[in-house]
Enzyme design. Structure first.
Site, PDB file in Angstrom:
ATOM      1  CG  HIS A  79       2.411  -2.721   1.940  1.00 29.08           C
ATOM      2  ND1 HIS A  79       1.883  -3.943   1.303  1.00 29.08           N
ATOM      3  CD2 HIS A  79       1.200  -2.340   1.743  1.00 29.08           C
ATOM      4  CE1 HIS A  79       0.331  -4.242   2.218  1.00 29.08           C
ATOM      5  NE2 HIS A  79      -0.096  -2.907   2.526  1.00 29.08           N
ATOM      6  CG  HIS A 238      -1.441  -3.192   7.598  1.00 28.06           C
ATOM      7  ND1 HIS A 238      -0.060  -4.293   6.941  1.00 28.06           N
ATOM      8  CD2 HIS A 238      -1.681  -3.140   6.506  1.00 28.06           C
ATOM      9  CE1 HIS A 238      -0.193  -3.611   5.403  1.00 28.06           C
ATOM     10  NE2 HIS A 238      -1.465  -3.434   4.980  1.00 28.06           N
ATOM     11  CG  ASP A 242      -2.424   0.246   4.287  1.00 28.75           C
ATOM     12  OD1 ASP A 242      -1.217  -0.504   3.669  1.00 28.75           O
ATOM     13  OD2 ASP A 242      -3.811  -0.491   4.494  1.00 28.75           O
ATOM     14  CG  HIS A 265      -5.278   2.369   0.627  1.00 33.01           C
ATOM     15  ND1 HIS A 265      -4.818   2.382   1.716  1.00 33.01           N
ATOM     16  CD2 HIS A 265      -5.619   1.367   0.514  1.00 33.01           C
ATOM     17  CE1 HIS A 265      -3.806   1.724   1.261  1.00 33.01           C
ATOM     18  NE2 HIS A 265      -4.549   0.581   1.663  1.00 33.01           N
TER      19      HIS A 265
END
Length: 306
Positions: A79, A238, A242, A265
């Site tokens: 973030h 969101h 990321d 991720h």
């Protein structure tokens, strides 16, 4: 010339670590040209510096973590890195007195506020952009992520959750990146989680700092946060946030199109590593004027040269 950027002076904040639940102090300091983003664990004696490099992303379970060769880590960087990427900050020293960046409100917005409040300073060196020359794609089952040549920075992102609230929301988004679009449309989107998972994590001594103050929490049917969502499509936004943070460990603003389906991720980092390993798939470029530059970062107010 489009110049590199750092912060005008040190700025500090205190928050809670998502996994430890402990208080964490974070400082962001100016850094010299061409130094990139360097994180420092100040709770260790001597302090340990970890440069933000794709090959040092060695943990991607629930967050992105940098881990050096001695096993020293700094977790939950994504973030903060999204905010740095969104504001076009090339060089900074990030000091933290814990193994994780504070979660703040679960979005990039508090970090954007910090960086804007202290001010952004242009530096006397050309800003380098990473321009995509060839398609790079990585897959994991039905999930995939890809970078393609494009004149600006474009995002085409799809998530696919069966939860009734998320399924009713828009799960696909396209956007042309600019700092103003990032701040307005992406930066406030919070991380989200399911109550059943949170209970399991806490039982295993994880996510001890997680709460409705720093995440959108869902049960089987609805959003539990009293104030609801910040955007109707906060979930896909969101995931884009990321990805911005995960891509920034490449070290440069990207000129290209980023397409993703159900990525996270781990896959984001695999993409960055695959890109950097294929040296004919990219090049570093600089631009003389804002009009020439294909990616728009807002001009810092009262910019001065260092």
């Amino acid at each position: 010339m489009i110049f590199q950027r750092t912060v005008k002076e040190m700025v500090k904040t205190i928050g809670v670590g998502l996994h430890s639940g402990n208080k964490v102090t974070l400082s962001i300091k100016p850094a010299p040209v061409n130094s990139g983003i360097v994180l420092v664990r100040t709770d260790l004696e001597p302090a340990v510096s970890i440069p933000a490099k794709a090959e040092l992303v060695r943990e991607t379970t629930m967050c992105t973590a940098l881990v050096n060769d001695d096993g020293i880590r700094i977790s939950t960087i994504e973030h903060l890195f999204a905010a740095l990427a969104g504001l076009g900050i090339d060089n900074a020293i990030i000091e933290v007195d814990a193994p994780e960046i504070p979660i703040m409100d679960g979005s990039a917005s508090p970090f954007v506020f910090l960086l804007q409040s202290v001010g952004i300073q242009e530096q006397a060196a050309p800003k380098k952009y990473l321009r995509i020359k060839k398609n790079i794609r990585v897959e994991d089952g039905d999930k995939w992520v890809e970078l393609k040549p494009y004149k600006g920075f474009k995002i085409d992102f799809t998530i696919d959750f069966e939860h009734p609230v998320i399924a009713r929301s828009e799960q696909h988004m396209k956007m042309e990146f600019s700092s103003s679009a990032f701040i307005r449309d992406i930066s406030r989107a919070r991380t989200f989680g399911f109550m059943r998972d949170i209970e399991y994590l806490r039982a295993n001594n994880l996510a001890l700092g997680g709460s409705m103050e720093n995440a959108v929490v869902l049960d089987e049917y609805k959003v539990l946060n009293p104030d609801g969502l910040r955007y109707e499509d906060e979930f896909v936004k969101h995931k884009i946030l990321d990805a911005f943070g995960d891509l920034y460990v490449a070290g440069y603003a990207i000129v290209g199109e980023f397409c993703a389906y159900k990525t996270g991720h781990a896959l984001n980092n695999r993409l960055v590593r695959a890109l950097l390993a294929q040296q004919d798939a990219w090049e570093l470029v600089s631009f003389e004027t804002e009009r020439e530059a294909p990616v728009s970062f807002s001009v810092p107010s009262g910019a001065v040269f260092a």
